[in-house]
Design an enzyme around this catalytic site. Sequence first.
Site, PDB file in Angstrom:
ATOM      1  N   HIS A 100     -13.653  12.384  39.842  1.00 48.02           N
ATOM      2  CA  HIS A 100     -14.164  12.186  38.301  1.00 48.02           C
ATOM      3  C   HIS A 100     -15.319  10.991  38.125  1.00 48.02           C
ATOM      4  CE1 HIS A 100     -10.115  14.107  37.522  1.00 48.02           C
ATOM      5  NE2 HIS A 100     -10.962  14.892  36.961  1.00 48.02           N
TER       6      HIS A 100
ATOM      7  N   LYS B  87      -0.676  21.009  29.174  1.00 51.39           N
ATOM      8  CA  LYS B  87      -0.496  20.559  30.556  1.00 51.39           C
ATOM      9  C   LYS B  87       0.696  19.829  31.041  1.00 51.39           C
ATOM     10  CE  LYS B  87      -5.083  21.759  32.112  1.00 51.39           C
ATOM     11  NZ  LYS B  87      -6.285  21.289  32.983  1.00 51.39           N
TER      12      LYS B  87
ATOM     13  N   ARG C 170     -16.944  21.770  41.460  1.00 52.06           N
ATOM     14  CA  ARG C 170     -16.436  21.623  42.893  1.00 52.06           C
ATOM     15  C   ARG C 170     -16.841  22.901  43.731  1.00 52.06           C
ATOM     16  NH1 ARG C 170     -10.845  19.820  41.444  1.00 52.06           N
ATOM     17  NH2 ARG C 170     -10.999  21.450  39.798  1.00 52.06           N
TER      18      ARG C 170
ATOM     19  N   SER D 287      -6.651  16.331  40.268  1.00 54.53           N
ATOM     20  CA  SER D 287      -5.555  15.354  40.076  1.00 54.53           C
ATOM     21  C   SER D 287      -4.334  15.706  40.532  1.00 54.53           C
ATOM     22  CB  SER D 287      -5.420  15.313  38.639  1.00 54.53           C
ATOM     23  OG  SER D 287      -6.902  14.581  38.080  1.00 54.53           O
TER      24      SER D 287
END
Length: 159
Positions: free
Chosen positions: A17, A41, A90, A128
């Site tokens: 990030h 989440k 990504r 993450s």
Amino acid sequence: MKRALTPGTFDPITSGHLDVITRAAQLVDEVVVAVAASPKKRPLFTLEERTDLVRQATAHLPNVRVEPFDELLVTFAEKLGATVVVKGLRAITDFEYEFQMTAINYQLNSALETLFIMSPPQYMYLSSSVVREIASLHGDVEQFVPPCVRDALARKFAE
Ligand code: COA
């Protein structure tokens, strides 16, 4: 002034990030890192903790500020006067999901542009959740996150 948003849940912020934020800061006058509440989440870190960690990790970048938000991204961008959203891309697996989000955001506000920055190879597979998993099993996450996040994870999993 050209202002960009770099949105995410940042649970927690990773070196991947930080790479995107740093690159975005070189392209526009100001970057606002928008930390999403993302209650669905069920984040490990609270919104306040995540925002604080992003602030610490970006403190050395003079044209970057950090704001939490809990509304539509397009609404938040309008409020802040941001005209660009910058996201990291990504592996190819990100594409379908990002494609959908970008299409919806264009539908909601066609004036808000979305730009993608390719992650460099060392961050291609970083996320993450991988960082949280390693830390939860007491592995060393030093190479994946800023030092403040490493310390915060160590405290979190010592609780
Ligand atoms: N480097 C490392 N990891 C990255 C990364 C990068 N450059 N880019 C994304 N990731 C990872 C994150 O770490 C996270 O990993 P995890 O799920 O394994 O923990 C994952 O990719 C998803 O990232 P997240 O930060 O949750 O972002 P997102 O792409 O899911 O989108 C928002 C988050 C905030 C942008 C989006 O939910 C949003 O816009 N919310 C506001 C509500 C709204 O407007 N909804 C309508 C939009 S369609």
